[in-house]
Design a protein around this motif. Structure first.
Motif, PDB file in Angstrom:
ATOM      1  N   VAL A 299       0.852  -1.186   0.000  1.00 20.09           N
ATOM      2  CA  VAL A 299       0.000   0.000   0.000  1.00 20.09           C
ATOM      3  C   VAL A 299       0.887   1.235   0.000  1.00 20.09           C
ATOM      4  O   VAL A 299       2.061   1.179   0.378  1.00 20.09           O
ATOM      5  CB  VAL A 299      -0.951   0.013   1.214  1.00 20.09           C
ATOM      6  N   TRP A 300       0.322   2.344  -0.429  1.00 22.48           N
ATOM      7  CA  TRP A 300       1.076   3.601  -0.502  1.00 22.48           C
ATOM      8  C   TRP A 300       0.560   4.540   0.568  1.00 22.48           C
ATOM      9  O   TRP A 300      -0.584   4.969   0.547  1.00 22.48           O
ATOM     10  CB  TRP A 300       0.916   4.227  -1.895  1.00 22.48           C
ATOM     11  N   GLY A 302       1.081   8.043   2.041  1.00 27.04           N
ATOM     12  CA  GLY A 302       1.687   9.365   1.912  1.00 27.04           C
ATOM     13  C   GLY A 302       2.719   9.424   0.818  1.00 27.04           C
ATOM     14  O   GLY A 302       2.390   9.550  -0.366  1.00 27.04           O
ATOM     15  N   THR A 303       3.990   9.297   1.188  1.00 27.89           N
ATOM     16  CA  THR A 303       5.080   9.400   0.218  1.00 27.89           C
ATOM     17  C   THR A 303       5.955   8.157   0.192  1.00 27.89           C
ATOM     18  O   THR A 303       7.060   8.201  -0.355  1.00 27.89           O
ATOM     19  CB  THR A 303       5.962  10.621   0.548  1.00 27.89           C
ATOM     20  N   ARG A 304       5.513   7.049   0.774  1.00 30.53           N
ATOM     21  CA  ARG A 304       6.354   5.855   0.791  1.00 30.53           C
ATOM     22  C   ARG A 304       5.488   4.607   0.723  1.00 30.53           C
ATOM     23  O   ARG A 304       4.334   4.605   1.154  1.00 30.53           O
ATOM     24  CB  ARG A 304       7.216   5.816   2.055  1.00 30.53           C
ATOM     25  N   PRO A 305       6.040   3.511   0.172  1.00 24.49           N
ATOM     26  CA  PRO A 305       5.305   2.241   0.139  1.00 24.49           C
ATOM     27  C   PRO A 305       5.411   1.532   1.475  1.00 24.49           C
ATOM     28  O   PRO A 305       6.381   1.697   2.224  1.00 24.49           O
ATOM     29  CB  PRO A 305       6.014   1.462  -0.974  1.00 24.49           C
ATOM     30  N   LEU A 306       4.406   0.724   1.769  1.00 19.95           N
ATOM     31  CA  LEU A 306       4.362  -0.006   3.031  1.00 19.95           C
ATOM     32  C   LEU A 306       3.843  -1.409   2.753  1.00 19.95           C
ATOM     33  O   LEU A 306       2.790  -1.586   2.138  1.00 19.95           O
ATOM     34  CB  LEU A 306       3.453   0.712   4.028  1.00 19.95           C
ATOM     35  N   LEU A 307       4.611  -2.398   3.190  1.00 17.40           N
ATOM     36  CA  LEU A 307       4.228  -3.793   3.010  1.00 17.40           C
ATOM     37  C   LEU A 307       3.465  -4.270   4.242  1.00 17.40           C
ATOM     38  O   LEU A 307       3.978  -4.184   5.363  1.00 17.40           O
ATOM     39  CB  LEU A 307       5.459  -4.670   2.787  1.00 17.40           C
ATOM     40  N   VAL A 308       2.264  -4.760   4.042  1.00 15.34           N
ATOM     41  CA  VAL A 308       1.445  -5.288   5.134  1.00 15.34           C
ATOM     42  C   VAL A 308       0.862  -6.625   4.702  1.00 15.34           C
ATOM     43  O   VAL A 308       0.691  -6.900   3.511  1.00 15.34           O
ATOM     44  CB  VAL A 308       0.313  -4.321   5.534  1.00 15.34           C
ATOM     45  N   GLU A 309       0.567  -7.438   5.682  1.00 19.38           N
ATOM     46  CA  GLU A 309      -0.015  -8.750   5.423  1.00 19.38           C
ATOM     47  C   GLU A 309      -1.521  -8.681   5.576  1.00 19.38           C
ATOM     48  O   GLU A 309      -2.031  -8.078   6.530  1.00 19.38           O
ATOM     49  CB  GLU A 309       0.562  -9.781   6.388  1.00 19.38           C
ATOM     50  N   ILE A 310      -2.226  -9.275   4.647  1.00 17.85           N
ATOM     51  CA  ILE A 310      -3.682  -9.349   4.702  1.00 17.85           C
ATOM     52  C   ILE A 310      -4.076 -10.817   4.824  1.00 17.85           C
ATOM     53  O   ILE A 310      -3.514 -11.690   4.157  1.00 17.85           O
ATOM     54  CB  ILE A 310      -4.318  -8.694   3.462  1.00 17.85           C
ATOM     55  N   SER A 409       5.958   1.192  -9.820  1.00 15.29           N
ATOM     56  CA  SER A 409       7.368   0.795  -9.830  1.00 15.29           C
ATOM     57  C   SER A 409       7.973   0.876  -8.438  1.00 15.29           C
ATOM     58  O   SER A 409       8.757   0.001  -8.025  1.00 15.29           O
ATOM     59  CB  SER A 409       8.154   1.680 -10.803  1.00 15.29           C
ATOM     60  N   GLU A 410       7.623   1.919  -7.685  1.00 18.73           N
ATOM     61  CA  GLU A 410       8.161   2.061  -6.331  1.00 18.73           C
ATOM     62  C   GLU A 410       7.650   0.949  -5.415  1.00 18.73           C
ATOM     63  O   GLU A 410       8.386   0.454  -4.545  1.00 18.73           O
ATOM     64  CB  GLU A 410       7.781   3.422  -5.753  1.00 18.73           C
ATOM     65  N   ARG A 411       6.410   0.525  -5.615  1.00 13.69           N
ATOM     66  CA  ARG A 411       5.876  -0.572  -4.797  1.00 13.69           C
ATOM     67  C   ARG A 411       6.632  -1.870  -5.072  1.00 13.69           C
ATOM     68  O   ARG A 411       6.973  -2.619  -4.144  1.00 13.69           O
ATOM     69  CB  ARG A 411       4.388  -0.763  -5.085  1.00 13.69           C
ATOM     70  N   ILE A 412       6.875  -2.157  -6.338  1.00 13.50           N
ATOM     71  CA  ILE A 412       7.581  -3.396  -6.695  1.00 13.50           C
ATOM     72  C   ILE A 412       9.013  -3.358  -6.173  1.00 13.50           C
ATOM     73  O   ILE A 412       9.538  -4.354  -5.662  1.00 13.50           O
ATOM     74  CB  ILE A 412       7.544  -3.593  -8.216  1.00 13.50           C
ATOM     75  N   SER A 413       9.669  -2.212  -6.269  1.00 11.72           N
ATOM     76  CA  SER A 413      11.046  -2.092  -5.781  1.00 11.72           C
ATOM     77  C   SER A 413      11.119  -2.305  -4.274  1.00 11.72           C
ATOM     78  O   SER A 413      12.058  -2.928  -3.764  1.00 11.72           O
ATOM     79  CB  SER A 413      11.618  -0.724  -6.158  1.00 11.72           C
ATOM     80  N   GLU A 414      10.133  -1.781  -3.544  1.00  7.25           N
ATOM     81  CA  GLU A 414      10.108  -1.982  -2.095  1.00  7.25           C
ATOM     82  C   GLU A 414       9.938  -3.452  -1.759  1.00  7.25           C
ATOM     83  O   GLU A 414      10.556  -3.959  -0.806  1.00  7.25           O
ATOM     84  CB  GLU A 414       8.976  -1.158  -1.492  1.00  7.25           C
ATOM     85  N   ALA A 415       9.100  -4.166  -2.510  1.00  2.74           N
ATOM     86  CA  ALA A 415       8.924  -5.600  -2.264  1.00  2.74           C
ATOM     87  C   ALA A 415      10.205  -6.373  -2.565  1.00  2.74           C
ATOM     88  O   ALA A 415      10.559  -7.317  -1.844  1.00  2.74           O
ATOM     89  CB  ALA A 415       7.767  -6.129  -3.117  1.00  2.74           C
ATOM     90  N   LYS A 432       8.967  -1.101 -17.612  1.00  2.00           N
ATOM     91  CA  LYS A 432       9.538  -1.484 -18.907  1.00  2.00           C
ATOM     92  C   LYS A 432      10.915  -2.131 -18.759  1.00  2.00           C
ATOM     93  O   LYS A 432      11.252  -3.047 -19.502  1.00  2.00           O
ATOM     94  CB  LYS A 432       9.628  -0.244 -19.796  1.00  2.00           C
ATOM     95  N   GLN A 433      11.688  -1.652 -17.792  1.00  2.00           N
ATOM     96  CA  GLN A 433      13.026  -2.201 -17.594  1.00  2.00           C
ATOM     97  C   GLN A 433      13.040  -3.372 -16.616  1.00  2.00           C
ATOM     98  O   GLN A 433      14.064  -4.032 -16.471  1.00  2.00           O
ATOM     99  CB  GLN A 433      13.955  -1.097 -17.066  1.00  2.00           C
ATOM    100  N   GLY A 434      11.924  -3.620 -15.944  1.00  3.67           N
ATOM    101  CA  GLY A 434      11.880  -4.674 -14.955  1.00  3.67           C
ATOM    102  C   GLY A 434      12.578  -4.276 -13.669  1.00  3.67           C
ATOM    103  O   GLY A 434      13.179  -3.207 -13.569  1.00  3.67           O
ATOM    104  N   VAL A 435      12.503  -5.152 -12.686  1.00  2.00           N
ATOM    105  CA  VAL A 435      13.148  -4.948 -11.391  1.00  2.00           C
ATOM    106  C   VAL A 435      13.998  -6.175 -11.098  1.00  2.00           C
ATOM    107  O   VAL A 435      13.533  -7.312 -11.198  1.00  2.00           O
ATOM    108  CB  VAL A 435      12.107  -4.722 -10.276  1.00  2.00           C
TER     109      VAL A 435
END
Length: 453
Positions: A299-300, A302-310, A409-415, A432-435
């Motif tokens: 989830v996003w 404010g200005t940063r991604p956050l990983l949470v478990e559902i 892209s920022e969410r995927i990079s954080e993961a 386009k460039q992948g992670v």
């Protein structure tokens, strides 16, 4: 003696009426309209030693305003600075609300003791004595030689003393016990809270003082007092946390100087509140043995991604109307997503109870959790465990399409930084460039996402 003017204000929405009535016409609430007295400017000026809060008005153009005159300064706590939009703005009025025991006074006392080393700070307490505040500072191990304390509830006296000491920061703890001499109502009433907040906010802006106001909350969890209290201040924040949890979240609901819905995470310790620099780590304390119905989403905040478990639990219902319970998610959206899953995923749950929960007490308001929620529900329904290194996010439409979400892209990079190897995301969010280090599966339909499992 001039006759005092009265008005009638709704405590829920702040609408004014010339006379009392039982129901508010705007918010339709009953028995929320109460009387308050409008203080005269002459008496306010007399009680404050000549300071009436009024200044000479000047008309200026946008290009003539000096933007460098009010630079931000850091509070010493990065999580608080993040929620405030990058730091404290001089002349701003900030409101911090929270349930009793959440840590509002503890946080502000820590901030003020830290800031008192470089700036003049004044802590005004109306609910506690000076000895109680000093004992708390001693228990937390804070420096006590620089911070100035004042035990007072009269707004005019507070502002008069502030004019003499000229602080750069002030804390009013709390706004519900403050009172203006010209208003005859009891402290905590609509009239007293409204007049006190308006007077203090005007004083802070004209004297360029950064002022923190502590506010109570109602049984429903909203800020107590009239709605105009949130309108007159610059930043409104809520300090939330369960009584059985050591973690506290500070979320901004309104901010004139930064992003809204910014989130700061703190941990309550014996030495007060401590910052949590990597909040995703505390929300991902998963078991070694993976269970069905569990998946991680991004989830996003404010200005940063956050990983949470559902987590989701699907069980056979013994009742004619199955239960639909969502904790940390929107209840109506859960029912809507189950209808989409039936229509476009061929998964019927008319006879199943569905329970959904976000781990850690986080409240998710954005639609990027739709895809992860449905995948967790299908996993629990079919009793099949999902991969532990799998993450998912995306909005699900009523036609079964997977819509893109902002900052994909920022969410995927954080993961990828946290070691996840696979990601099921909307096709439009695939970089386009992948992670590096993570396999990205782009889906455009709900049926495609179910097949990717």
């Amino acid at each position: 003696m001039a006759k005092q003017k009265t008005a009638y204000v709704c405590s829920d929405c702040g609408t004014e009426y010339p006379r009392w009535q039982g129901q508010c016409n705007d918010c339709k609430a009953w028995n929320t309209i109460s009387e308050f007295v409008i203080a005269s400017s002459a008496s306010s000026s007399r009680n404050l030693g000549g300071y009436s809060g009024q200044t000479q008005a000047v008309v200026e153009t946008l290009d003539s305003i000096d933007l460098q005159a009010l630079p931000r300064f850091e509070s010493g706590y990065k999580e608080l600075d993040r929620v405030l939009g990058g730091g404290i703005v001089p002349g701003s009025a900030m409101l911090i609300g929270g349930s009793p025991g959440a840590g509002k006074s503890t946080m502000l006392l820590q901030v003020m003791c830290q800031m008192a080393n470089n700036k003049s700070a004044l802590y005004v307490t109306g609910e506690e004595s000076l000895q109680q505040v000093a004992l708390r500072a001693q228990r937390l191990g804070l420096a006590k030689d620089k911070l100035k304390l004042l035990a007072e509830t009269n707004v005019e006296t507070i502002c008069q003393l502030a004019l003499q000491h000229k602080p750069e920061l002030m804390v009013i703890d709390s706004i519900q016990v403050m009172q203006v001499a010209d208003v005859q109502s009891a402290p905590g009433s609509v009239s007293q809270v409204r007049e006190s907040a308006a007077f203090l906010t005007r004083f802070a802006k004209q004297q360029h003082i950064a002022m923190f106001l502590v506010g109570h909350v109602t049984k429903e969890g909203s800020l107590a007092g009239p709605k105009v209290l949130e309108h007159c201040i610059d930043c409104s924040m809520m300090l939330e946390g369960e009584s059985d949890s050591r973690y506290r979240t500070l979320r901004s609901n309104k901010n004139r100087f930064g992003a809204v819905n910014e989130l700061g995470v703190f941990a309550m310790t014996e030495k007060g509140l401590r910052e949590v620099s990597n909040p995703s780590a505390i929300f991902l304390s998963r078991e070694e043995q993976q269970s069905p119905g569990s998946i991680v989403m991004v989830v996003w905040e404010g200005t940063r991604p956050l990983l949470v478990e559902i987590q989701a639990l699907v069980d056979y219902s013994q009742m004619a109307n199955p239960k639909r319970v969502a904790v940390g998610l929107e209840q109506n959206r859960l029912s809507m997503l189950l209808a989409v899953l039936h229509r476009h995923g061929n998964v019927q749950m008319n006879d199943q109870d569905v329970f959904a929960n976000v781990v850690g007490g986080v409240k998710v308001a954005e639609t990027s959790a739709d895809l992860a929620l449905l995948l967790a529900i299908v996993s629990s329904f079919q009793n099949k465990t999902l991969d532990k290194d799998l993450i998912a996010f995306g909005e699900v439409g009523l036609a079964g399409e997977i819509r893109p979400v902002p900052n994909g892209s920022e969410r995927i990079s954080e993961a990828a930084k946290h070691g996840f190897k696979r990601a099921i995301v909307p096709k439009a969010n695939v970089p386009k460039q992948g992670v590096v280090g993570i396999e990205i599966i782009g889906v455009s339909r709900l049926s495609d996402a179910l097949e990717a499992l």
